[in-house]
Design an enzyme around this catalytic site. Structure first.
Site, short mmCIF file in Angstrom:
data_model
loop_
_atom_site.label_atom_id
_atom_site.label_comp_id
_atom_site.label_asym_id
_atom_site.label_seq_id
_atom_site.Cartn_x
_atom_site.Cartn_y
_atom_site.Cartn_z
N GLU A 10 1.25 -8.43 11.84
CA GLU A 10 0.97 -7.43 10.70
C GLU A 10 1.51 -7.92 9.32
OE1 GLU A 10 -0.16 -3.77 10.58
OE2 GLU A 10 0.48 -4.40 8.53
N ASP A 40 -7.28 -5.58 14.18
CA ASP A 40 -7.28 -4.09 13.76
C ASP A 40 -6.72 -3.89 12.43
OD1 ASP A 40 -6.82 -1.38 14.09
OD2 ASP A 40 -4.80 -1.72 15.38
N SER A 41 -7.80 -3.99 11.60
CA SER A 41 -7.48 -3.81 10.13
C SER A 41 -7.80 -2.58 9.49
CB SER A 41 -8.22 -5.06 9.47
OG SER A 41 -9.48 -4.85 9.42
N THR A 42 -7.36 -2.45 8.03
CA THR A 42 -7.99 -1.45 7.17
C THR A 42 -9.43 -1.74 6.88
OG1 THR A 42 -6.81 -2.62 5.27
CG2 THR A 42 -5.88 -0.60 6.48
N ASP A 43 -9.94 -1.17 5.98
CA ASP A 43 -11.24 -1.48 5.33
C ASP A 43 -11.41 -2.79 4.90
OD1 ASP A 43 -12.04 1.05 6.53
OD2 ASP A 43 -11.66 2.08 4.46
N ASP A 103 0.66 0.04 13.65
CA ASP A 103 1.30 1.14 14.53
C ASP A 103 1.51 1.10 15.96
OD1 ASP A 103 -1.59 1.61 16.02
OD2 ASP A 103 -1.96 1.50 13.76
N GLN A 112 0.92 -1.13 -0.15
CA GLN A 112 -0.04 0.03 0.17
C GLN A 112 0.80 1.14 0.04
OE1 GLN A 112 -2.17 -0.80 3.54
NE2 GLN A 112 -0.13 -1.23 4.69
N GLY A 130 -2.17 -12.54 8.59
CA GLY A 130 -3.03 -12.97 9.64
C GLY A 130 -3.75 -14.15 9.34
N1 AG3 Z 1 -7.78 0.87 11.80
C1 AG3 Z 1 -8.41 1.30 10.81
C2 AG3 Z 1 -9.93 1.45 10.59
C3 AG3 Z 1 -10.38 1.56 9.31
C4 AG3 Z 1 -10.36 3.09 9.06
N2 AG3 Z 1 -10.95 3.37 7.73
C5 AG3 Z 1 -11.06 4.51 6.87
N3 AG3 Z 1 -10.40 5.65 7.59
N4 AG3 Z 1 -11.65 4.41 5.65
C6 AG3 Z 1 -6.45 0.58 11.71
C7 AG3 Z 1 -5.40 1.60 12.36
C8 AG3 Z 1 -5.31 1.71 13.84
N5 AG3 Z 1 -4.53 0.88 14.59
#
Ligand code: AG3
Length: 280
Positions: free
Chosen positions: A108, A157-160, A88, A33, A140
């Site tokens: 991760e 604790d992921s992205t979308d 993070d 990414q 994962g």
């Molecule tokens: N958490 C990210 C949640 C998704 C956010 N989505 C968005 N901004 N479209 C992962 C990072 C925090 N540790």
């Protein structure tokens, strides 16, 4: 005078959340990414992955506390915790506050997220240096399959749910998570906002419900994410979030900024339209 640069995260491609970029800190591309870190004078540092805000220094406490403390306090005695994503370090930082947690494994997929966080986001990356933390770089979805009966709590604790993270919101992964839990274990995942991508939001809970015996959705005000109203899914074979709740364990965590004992019940009230979708 230099012209202001503004960063906008587009929501459903039709409007957005805009932050002034007062200082560019880092911009790069990993194997997975684009990674961007910048600073805003009022909000502090901001980390963006593939155009989506992952964290804002001023607000990350709300998300990380609410992702971690409700499930860890629902569990009677969480000792081994797995965090999938979370490079993070913010989720780790909160998990290791629990005295009973002996080990928190972070899996991760993107090593570059860990490295850039260590360099530019010390306020969350401090979690990565905890003596209780074990860091693992990898997928994962594969890791969970190799760790049957190994964890009391699994935290995603992921992205979308798009691209390489999509599989983290699907039944096969949930089935593997169930197997990775010790008896009485609990799973929790960040589950987006019901205000956007409502069908996808509903589907996540449908699939969670199909795999786990009990699923509880809860919410928090997270101003750094689209709509500011964010949800989490807690799933298990029947663990009531309040059954083993002991407010003394909350006190032992030190001063928190979002989570407090009343939220162990109140956070579980969702808006009517969302409750209706979950009841179907
Ligand atoms: N958490 C990210 C949640 C998704 C956010 N989505 C968005 N901004 N479209 C992962 C990072 C925090 N540790």
């Amino acid at each position: 005078m230099t012209e202001n640069r503004w960063f906008t995260e587009l929501i459903d491609g039709s409007y957005g959340m805009t932050i002034r970029v007062d200082r560019e800190i880092y911009r790069g591309r990993s194997d997975y990414q684009t990674i961007e870190i910048f600073e805003n004078d009022a909000l502090g540092r901001v980390m963006v992955l593939d155009g989506a805000v992952m964290l804002i220094e001023a607000h990350e406490f709300a998300y990380h506390e609410m992702l971690v403390h409700p499930p860890l306090l629902a569990h009677p005695n969480p000792r081994r915790v797995l965090i999938i994503g979370g490079g993070d370090g913010g989720t780790l930082r909160e998990a290791v506050k629990h005295a009973g947690v002996e080990e928190a494994v972070l899996c991760e997929i993107d090593e570059a997220v860990i490295a850039t966080s260590r360099e530019f986001l010390p306020f969350t990356a401090q979690g990565l240096d905890s003596p209780k933390a074990t860091l693992h770089v990898g997928d994962g979805i594969a890791y969970i399959r190799e760790n049957e009966g190994a964890f009391d709590v699994v935290i995603v604790d992921s992205t979308d749910p798009v691209g390489f993270a999509e599989g983290l919101f699907r039944t096969p992964f949930y089935e593997d998570c169930k197997r990775a839990l010790r008896p009485g274990g609990v799973f929790v995942q960040q589950t987006e906002s019901p205000f956007y991508q409502f069908d996808a939001w509903t589907r996540i809970f449908k699939e969670l419900n199909a795999s786990f015996g009990r699923v509880d959705a809860y919410a928090a005000g997270i101003p750094m994410y689209p709509s500011g109203f964010w949800t989490f899914g807690m799933a298990s074979e029947g663990l009531d979030p309040l059954a083993h709740f002991d407010p003394r364990r909350t006190e032992a965590l030190g001063e928190l900024r979002y989570y407090h004992p009343e939220l162990q019940t109140r956070a579980f009230a969702l808006p009517a339209f969302a409750e209706r979708a979950l009841a179907k």
